[in-house]
Design a protein around this motif. Structure first.
Motif, PDB file in Angstrom:
ATOM      1  N   VAL A 147      33.677  27.652  44.149  1.00  7.40           N
ATOM      2  CA  VAL A 147      34.345  28.323  44.563  1.00  7.40           C
ATOM      3  C   VAL A 147      35.753  27.673  44.100  1.00  7.40           C
ATOM      4  CG1 VAL A 147      35.882  29.892  45.853  1.00  7.40           C
ATOM      5  CG2 VAL A 147      33.014  29.721  45.800  1.00  7.40           C
ATOM      6  N   LEU A 148      36.487  28.417  42.605  1.00 11.99           N
ATOM      7  CA  LEU A 148      37.575  27.541  42.399  1.00 11.99           C
ATOM      8  C   LEU A 148      38.965  28.407  43.286  1.00 11.99           C
ATOM      9  CD1 LEU A 148      37.235  26.646  38.904  1.00 11.99           C
ATOM     10  CD2 LEU A 148      36.312  25.300  40.810  1.00 11.99           C
ATOM     11  N   THR A 149      40.129  27.407  43.827  1.00 16.06           N
ATOM     12  CA  THR A 149      41.758  28.451  44.047  1.00 16.06           C
ATOM     13  C   THR A 149      41.755  29.335  42.801  1.00 16.06           C
ATOM     14  OG1 THR A 149      41.983  27.052  44.977  1.00 16.06           O
ATOM     15  CG2 THR A 149      43.524  28.575  44.895  1.00 16.06           C
ATOM     16  N   PRO A 150      42.227  30.486  42.608  1.00 21.24           N
ATOM     17  CA  PRO A 150      42.351  31.359  41.494  1.00 21.24           C
ATOM     18  C   PRO A 150      44.002  31.263  41.706  1.00 21.24           C
ATOM     19  CG  PRO A 150      42.349  33.028  43.453  1.00 21.24           C
ATOM     20  CD  PRO A 150      41.898  31.119  43.473  1.00 21.24           C
ATOM     21  N   VAL A 151      45.078  31.407  41.834  1.00 21.48           N
ATOM     22  CA  VAL A 151      46.268  30.872  42.169  1.00 21.48           C
ATOM     23  C   VAL A 151      47.183  29.719  43.381  1.00 21.48           C
ATOM     24  CG1 VAL A 151      46.694  32.981  40.596  1.00 21.48           C
ATOM     25  CG2 VAL A 151      47.050  33.047  43.710  1.00 21.48           C
TER      26      VAL A 151
END
Length: 216
Positions: A93-97
């Motif tokens: 899961v990547l940090t969106p902002v």
């Protein structure tokens, strides 16, 4: 904005429907984890997809028979307030902002979020908070409130059953304008009679994700 290591303009994905409009659900007991898991990932594989998606503002029949969502005598909580992404355990899961850790917890009750992270953001035009549920327990290691994450940085991983709250592996991603004083947890499903109130607090993540085939 990237949340997962998939390119939704190129990689095949499947929009999953958990409403009463899906005839499959009339014959399936999705309170049985093996049945639920086989159904979700069977559909994803049959479609040649890498991930299943969907769920925002969806009136879900899967919650109606669960005491976690619908205590006896209460109005059922069936309106889903985030987007779910169904993929194998361990999916990053990547940090969106850009953001910082607001709070986190292992909501370990049956059918709950399991390991959960909530980020706080100060990005113009983006909601103040984002929630990531059904993560791996290892994801919570070395976290602390205020820890910074940059856009695109790995934040977490999809958790396996049963540590993810007793669900087939997936991510519940939700946006909130206000945490209502809560920490490490936030309602992800609401009663139909309260739908407008909760949707105003929890805007559609697809406004920023822009996945074709989902409402924005």
């Amino acid at each position: 904005m990237q949340l997962l290591p998939f390119n939704f303009s190129q990689d095949p994905y499947l929009v999953l429907d958990f409403t009463a409009n899906n005839p499959d659900l009339a014959t399936l007991d999705l309170t049985n984890i093996d049945t639920f898991n086989d159904y979700v990932f069977g559909k994803v594989r049959a479609a040649g997809a890498v991930v299943g998606v969907g769920g925002y503002d969806e009136d879900r029949v899967v919650y109606r028979n669960s005491p976690h969502f619908t205590p006896t005598g209460d109005e059922p909580r069936t309106i889903h307030l985030g987007i779910d992404f169904w993929a194998v355990a361990g999916t990053p899961v990547l940090t969106p902002v850009d953001g910082i850790v607001h709070s986190f917890a292992d909501n370990a009750r049956y059918a709950d979020y399991g390991p959960t992270i909530i980020l706080e953001h100060n990005t113009e035009g983006f909601p103040r908070y984002s929630l990531y549920g059904h993560l791996s327990r290892a994801t919570l290691t070395d976290l602390y409130e205020g820890k910074p994450f940059q856009a695109g940085e790995k934040l977490a991983e999809f958790g396996p059953y049963p540590e993810n709250g007793d669900w087939p592996p997936h991510l519940h991603f939700q946006l909130m304008h206000d945490m209502l004083g809560l920490r490490g947890d936030f309602p992800g499903v609401c009663r139909p009679s309260e739908r407008n109130e909760w949707l105003s607090r929890c805007p559609n993540p697809n406004k920023w994700l822009m996945i074709n085939g989902l409402q924005a």
